[in-house]
Design a protein around this motif. Structure first.
Motif, mmCIF file in Angstrom:
data_model
loop_
_atom_site.group_PDB
_atom_site.id
_atom_site.type_symbol
_atom_site.label_atom_id
_atom_site.label_comp_id
_atom_site.label_asym_id
_atom_site.label_seq_id
_atom_site.Cartn_x
_atom_site.Cartn_y
_atom_site.Cartn_z
ATOM 1 N N GLN A 166 36.427 -68.360 13.413
ATOM 2 C CA GLN A 166 37.852 -68.294 13.694
ATOM 3 C C GLN A 166 38.048 -67.923 15.151
ATOM 4 O O GLN A 166 37.670 -66.839 15.581
ATOM 5 C CB GLN A 166 38.529 -67.257 12.795
ATOM 6 N N ALA A 167 38.667 -68.817 15.889
ATOM 7 C CA ALA A 167 38.932 -68.569 17.309
ATOM 8 C C ALA A 167 40.343 -68.037 17.485
ATOM 9 O O ALA A 167 41.241 -68.355 16.699
ATOM 10 C CB ALA A 167 38.744 -69.844 18.111
ATOM 11 N N SER A 168 40.516 -67.240 18.510
ATOM 12 C CA SER A 168 41.838 -66.723 18.829
ATOM 13 C C SER A 168 42.000 -66.677 20.337
ATOM 14 O O SER A 168 41.032 -66.654 21.093
ATOM 15 C CB SER A 168 42.036 -65.328 18.226
ATOM 16 N N VAL A 186 39.412 -65.682 25.418
ATOM 17 C CA VAL A 186 39.416 -66.186 24.050
ATOM 18 C C VAL A 186 38.239 -65.573 23.302
ATOM 19 O O VAL A 186 37.215 -65.232 23.898
ATOM 20 C CB VAL A 186 39.365 -67.724 23.993
ATOM 21 N N SER A 187 38.408 -65.444 22.014
ATOM 22 C CA SER A 187 37.349 -64.859 21.204
ATOM 23 C C SER A 187 37.150 -65.685 19.941
ATOM 24 O O SER A 187 38.007 -66.485 19.565
ATOM 25 C CB SER A 187 37.681 -63.411 20.843
ATOM 26 N N CYS A 188 36.037 -65.468 19.324
ATOM 27 C CA CYS A 188 35.697 -66.211 18.113
ATOM 28 C C CYS A 188 34.871 -65.303 17.214
ATOM 29 O O CYS A 188 33.931 -64.654 17.686
ATOM 30 C CB CYS A 188 34.906 -67.460 18.492
ATOM 31 N N ALA A 226 26.991 -57.132 16.568
ATOM 32 C CA ALA A 226 27.327 -56.334 15.383
ATOM 33 C C ALA A 226 28.577 -56.854 14.689
ATOM 34 O O ALA A 226 28.724 -56.716 13.469
ATOM 35 C CB ALA A 226 27.505 -54.870 15.775
ATOM 36 N N LYS A 227 29.472 -57.447 15.480
ATOM 37 C CA LYS A 227 30.739 -57.934 14.928
ATOM 38 C C LYS A 227 30.771 -59.455 14.770
ATOM 39 O O LYS A 227 31.802 -60.008 14.398
ATOM 40 C CB LYS A 227 31.900 -57.481 15.811
ATOM 41 N N TYR A 228 29.655 -60.113 15.059
ATOM 42 C CA TYR A 228 29.560 -61.569 14.937
ATOM 43 C C TYR A 228 30.627 -62.253 15.802
ATOM 44 O O TYR A 228 31.251 -63.222 15.364
ATOM 45 C CB TYR A 228 29.726 -62.012 13.477
ATOM 46 N N MET A 229 30.808 -61.749 16.991
ATOM 47 C CA MET A 229 31.852 -62.292 17.851
ATOM 48 C C MET A 229 31.281 -62.834 19.155
ATOM 49 O O MET A 229 30.282 -62.319 19.682
ATOM 50 C CB MET A 229 32.890 -61.223 18.181
ATOM 51 N N VAL A 230 31.952 -63.841 19.690
ATOM 52 C CA VAL A 230 31.643 -64.355 21.012
ATOM 53 C C VAL A 230 32.949 -64.437 21.786
ATOM 54 O O VAL A 230 34.009 -64.724 21.219
ATOM 55 C CB VAL A 230 30.942 -65.728 20.934
ATOM 56 N N PHE A 231 32.865 -64.139 23.072
ATOM 57 C CA PHE A 231 34.040 -64.090 23.930
ATOM 58 C C PHE A 231 33.845 -65.023 25.120
ATOM 59 O O PHE A 231 32.721 -65.270 25.550
ATOM 60 C CB PHE A 231 34.273 -62.672 24.448
ATOM 61 N N THR A 249 40.923 -73.710 19.850
ATOM 62 C CA THR A 249 42.111 -73.017 20.350
ATOM 63 C C THR A 249 42.512 -73.673 21.659
ATOM 64 O O THR A 249 41.666 -73.991 22.503
ATOM 65 C CB THR A 249 41.851 -71.509 20.542
ATOM 66 N N HIS A 250 43.788 -73.900 21.834
ATOM 67 C CA HIS A 250 44.262 -74.686 22.966
ATOM 68 C C HIS A 250 45.007 -73.811 23.973
ATOM 69 O O HIS A 250 45.758 -72.904 23.588
ATOM 70 C CB HIS A 250 45.196 -75.787 22.474
ATOM 71 N N PHE A 251 44.776 -74.054 25.221
ATOM 72 C CA PHE A 251 45.652 -73.466 26.220
ATOM 73 C C PHE A 251 45.875 -74.446 27.363
ATOM 74 O O PHE A 251 45.066 -75.347 27.602
ATOM 75 C CB PHE A 251 45.127 -72.118 26.718
#
Length: 120
Positions: free
Chosen positions: A4-6, A19-21, A73-78, A114-116
């Motif tokens: 899930q990207a934001s 942006v993060s995912c 640890a949070k399974y996130m990429v930025f 995610t679009h910008f």
């Protein structure tokens, strides 16, 4: 497994955006993670990748402006994007190469995009 990207929206040229995912689901191990982008009328292209050990790789067009990082640890990429240009306008897709269990070969999973828009 889901990604899930934001982040995203409208940014002025010269501005910045992060942006993060987040990956979720049945995850045993995450190998490399990264971002691709696709601008209107163009093919999807690599933006940046990062290994589980933190080694990074960038497209020449974003070197020095974008920084990829991850929180294992949070399974996130930025993706921190600075000095944005109009040509950075695109849909950004995160991906992760994930193994769902010990002994299982890792597979690529993709976020929804995610679009910008960078306004000049």
């Amino acid at each position: 497994v889901q990604l899930q990207a934001s982040g995203g929206g409208l940014v002025q040229a010269g501005g910045y955006l992060r942006v993060s995912c987040t990956a979720s689901g049945s995850i045993f191990s995450i190998f490399d993670m990264g971002w691709y982008r696709q601008a209107p009328g163009k093919q999807r292209e690599l933006v940046a990748t990062i290994t589980s050990g933190g080694s990074t790789n960038y497209a020449d067009s974003v070197k020095g402006r974008f920084t990829i990082s991850r929180d294992n640890a949070k399974y996130m990429v930025f993706l921190q994007m600075n000095s944005l240009k109009a040509e950075d306008t695109a849909v950004y897709y995160c991906y992760a190469r994930i193994s769902k269990a010990m002994g299982f070969n890792p597979k690529h999973y993709w976020g929804q995009g995610t679009h910008f828009t960078v306004s000049s």
